[in-house]
Write an enzyme that holds these catalytic residues in place. Structure first.
Site, PDB file in Angstrom:
ATOM      1  N   TYR A 323       0.847  -1.334   0.122  1.00  0.00           N
ATOM      2  CA  TYR A 323       0.048   0.192   0.084  1.00  0.00           C
ATOM      3  C   TYR A 323       0.792   1.342  -0.047  1.00  0.00           C
ATOM      4  O   TYR A 323       2.011   1.079   0.438  1.00  0.00           O
ATOM      5  CB  TYR A 323      -0.988  -0.002   1.346  1.00  0.00           C
ATOM      6  CG  TYR A 323      -2.037  -1.178   1.286  1.00  0.00           C
ATOM      7  CD1 TYR A 323      -3.106  -0.956   0.973  1.00  0.00           C
ATOM      8  CD2 TYR A 323      -1.246  -2.148   2.163  1.00  0.00           C
ATOM      9  CE1 TYR A 323      -3.897  -2.267   1.178  1.00  0.00           C
ATOM     10  CE2 TYR A 323      -2.010  -3.470   2.166  1.00  0.00           C
ATOM     11  CZ  TYR A 323      -3.402  -3.625   1.700  1.00  0.00           C
ATOM     12  OH  TYR A 323      -4.313  -4.348   2.039  1.00  0.00           O
ATOM     13  N   HIS A 331      -9.983   5.433  -1.010  1.00  0.00           N
ATOM     14  CA  HIS A 331     -10.662   4.045  -1.112  1.00  0.00           C
ATOM     15  C   HIS A 331      -9.213   3.354  -1.012  1.00  0.00           C
ATOM     16  O   HIS A 331      -8.407   3.179  -1.832  1.00  0.00           O
ATOM     17  CB  HIS A 331     -11.460   3.797  -2.222  1.00  0.00           C
ATOM     18  CG  HIS A 331     -12.306   2.357  -1.951  1.00  0.00           C
ATOM     19  ND1 HIS A 331     -13.365   2.190  -1.296  1.00  0.00           N
ATOM     20  CD2 HIS A 331     -11.834   1.142  -2.127  1.00  0.00           C
ATOM     21  CE1 HIS A 331     -13.925   1.331  -1.049  1.00  0.00           C
ATOM     22  NE2 HIS A 331     -12.910   0.242  -1.784  1.00  0.00           N
ATOM     23  N   VAL A 332      -9.343   2.343   0.169  1.00  0.00           N
ATOM     24  CA  VAL A 332      -8.159   1.465   0.283  1.00  0.00           C
ATOM     25  C   VAL A 332      -8.003   0.425  -0.858  1.00  0.00           C
ATOM     26  O   VAL A 332      -9.102  -0.064  -1.166  1.00  0.00           O
ATOM     27  CB  VAL A 332      -8.386   0.748   1.612  1.00  0.00           C
ATOM     28  CG1 VAL A 332      -7.517  -0.543   1.677  1.00  0.00           C
ATOM     29  CG2 VAL A 332      -7.900   1.424   2.883  1.00  0.00           C
ATOM     30  N   HIS A 333      -6.539   0.272  -1.343  1.00  0.00           N
ATOM     31  CA  HIS A 333      -6.378  -0.592  -2.387  1.00  0.00           C
ATOM     32  C   HIS A 333      -4.853  -0.915  -2.174  1.00  0.00           C
ATOM     33  O   HIS A 333      -3.927  -0.477  -1.908  1.00  0.00           O
ATOM     34  CB  HIS A 333      -6.456   0.232  -3.868  1.00  0.00           C
ATOM     35  CG  HIS A 333      -5.805   1.507  -3.785  1.00  0.00           C
ATOM     36  ND1 HIS A 333      -6.320   2.841  -3.270  1.00  0.00           N
ATOM     37  CD2 HIS A 333      -4.584   1.815  -4.484  1.00  0.00           C
ATOM     38  CE1 HIS A 333      -5.318   3.666  -3.478  1.00  0.00           C
ATOM     39  NE2 HIS A 333      -4.352   3.210  -4.313  1.00  0.00           N
ATOM     40  N   LEU A 334      -5.022  -2.388  -2.626  1.00  0.00           N
ATOM     41  CA  LEU A 334      -3.829  -2.939  -2.409  1.00  0.00           C
ATOM     42  C   LEU A 334      -3.089  -3.219  -3.834  1.00  0.00           C
ATOM     43  O   LEU A 334      -3.571  -3.809  -4.652  1.00  0.00           O
ATOM     44  CB  LEU A 334      -3.971  -4.448  -1.829  1.00  0.00           C
ATOM     45  CG  LEU A 334      -2.758  -5.425  -1.882  1.00  0.00           C
ATOM     46  CD1 LEU A 334      -1.725  -5.156  -1.017  1.00  0.00           C
ATOM     47  CD2 LEU A 334      -3.263  -7.083  -1.505  1.00  0.00           C
TER      48      LEU A 334
END
Length: 415
Positions: A323, A331-334
């Site tokens: 991350y 928006h959380v994103h891997l």
């Protein structure tokens, strides 16, 4: 009564004339007499919605029910000072100083430049200072500018000193920030004609960055998520920083999905293979993650590993899963990214250092922080890592420019 043709008489009644800056406006009331030829007694007069006509551009804008142009106020959520009025299309520079009561030396005296558009109902924020100004959970970046609408939150510097935007008709009586945060009745919504932002900002919804209402339980499997409807999809569109919320709904972008996550191709890949794993749950950033999200992040890690295993070049390329410590997109994103960095979209030092320094936090390290501390901590000064010299991530040899670096990287590529 037969339905014949109609004769319309249109009258524009001038109610008020005023000017702001270089533009002159006239408030008019549109009166329409409707007569049916076969029924003279059937006449009606309609009072239509009031518009403002700009004499210079001949474009229409909504105005308030009182006939006055809305006033924009920048409201300190800490109640540190009275709301600051921002006049229509006039630039205002704010930062450390008596007007904001900010004494933090990390905040420049000229930290941000603000310009209000009272017709369209938003303000433009340009970061002037070195340290990050943040809108919701997105870093603006020095020299960059974004727009803010009511409901979104501006942090003057380093996620401190929060402000919100308020448009109001009446500023004759000074009010506190608490009063200004109460919803005010408006006759009409501000028109977004011309600014390309007809979509509601996601920040107008209940924000997970402050309520965290979609937390997942460690003890029980999550309920299956209902994918958003078409109208809900459109609400995510707005500012570029919200683009992931649109892309994750696009079937053309999706390469995998289940009831907890979706995997999409990065629109601007920084390597031959670059995917993003996103949860269906609305989680704005790393800083809102808590212990109850551990299982979700482990699932995201497993899905990322599966993407690598399915990659046809997995046997000759290495991958990293991680991350960005301070992401530019909400928006959380891997990130699941191959380490060749062979892509025309990798164009500058910021791109390179965001994936090859400690700015890129390994997925396992994020999970470990949640397991140990119950939250994710971003070290102070992390944003400065983007300014480090260009160094090869494999041999650590410094390179003067991106083209030279890319040429050097070819020596490490598998044949």
């Amino acid at each position: 009564m037969s339905m014949g043709s109609f004769r319309l008489r249109v009258t524009l009644e001038v109610i008020a004339l005023y000017s702001t800056g270089r533009c002159q406006y006239v408030r008019v009331c549109l009166l329409v007499d409707v007569h049916e030829e076969d029924c003279a007694s059937c006449a009606a007069v309609f009072n239509f919605q009031c518009f403002v006509f700009n004499y210079n551009t001949f474009s229409s804008r909504y105005i308030t029910s009182t006939g006055e142009m809305p006033v924009c106020l920048l409201v300190s959520e800490d109640d540190a000072h009275k709301p600051i009025q921002l006049h229509h299309q006039q630039s205002v520079t704010l930062g450390r100083g008596p007007e904001t009561k900010i004494k933090d030396k990390k905040c420049s005296r000229d930290q941000v430049e603000l310009r209000a558009d009272c017709n369209r109902g938003f303000i433009t924020v340009k970061q002037l200072g070195v340290n990050p100004t943040i809108v919701d959970d997105v870093v603006v970046g020095k020299g960059n500018q974004v727009t803010i609408k009511p409901g979104q939150r501006l942090y003057m510097v380093n996620q401190q000193y929060p402000y919100t935007v308020k448009f109001t008709e009446d500023t004759s009586t000074p009010r506190s920030a608490a009063d200004l945060r109460k919803p005010a009745k408006r006759a009409h919504q501000m028109s977004s004609e011309g600014n390309g932002e007809k979509i509601k900002s996601p920040a107008n919804k209940t924000s997970t960055s402050h309520t965290d209402h979609n937390r997942m339980s460690d003890d029980s499997p999550p309920a299956k998520k209902t994918q958003p409807s078409g109208s809900e999809k459109s609400e995510s569109a707005g500012h570029w920083s919200q683009g992931l919320k649109v892309s994750m709904q696009d079937p053309k972008m999706q390469v995998y999905k289940d009831d907890r996550v979706v995997v999409i191709k990065d629109k601007y890949p920084k390597a031959r293979y670059h995917w993003l794993v996103l949860p269906w749950d609305s989680i704005s950033s790393l800083k809102v993650l808590r212990s109850e999200h551990i299982e979700l992040l482990k699932h995201m890690q497993r899905v990322g590993d599966q993407m690598v295993q399915r990659c046809p070049d997995a046997h000759k390329l290495s991958f990293r899963l991680g991350y960005h410590a301070i992401p530019s997109m909400s928006h959380v994103h891997l990130h699941v990214i191959s380490q060749d960095f062979d892509s025309p979209c990798l164009k500058n030092k910021k791109h390179w250092n965001s994936f090859t320094t400690d700015y890129f936090v390994n997925s396992q390290d994020v999970i470990a922080m949640l397991e140990h501390d119950g939250k994710v901590t971003v070290k102070e000064g992390t944003s400065e890592l983007l300014k480090l010299p260009l160094r090869c991530h494999l041999c650590h040899k410094e390179q003067p420019t991106i083209p030279k670096l890319k040429e050097h990287l070819k020596t490490h590529l598998p044949s």
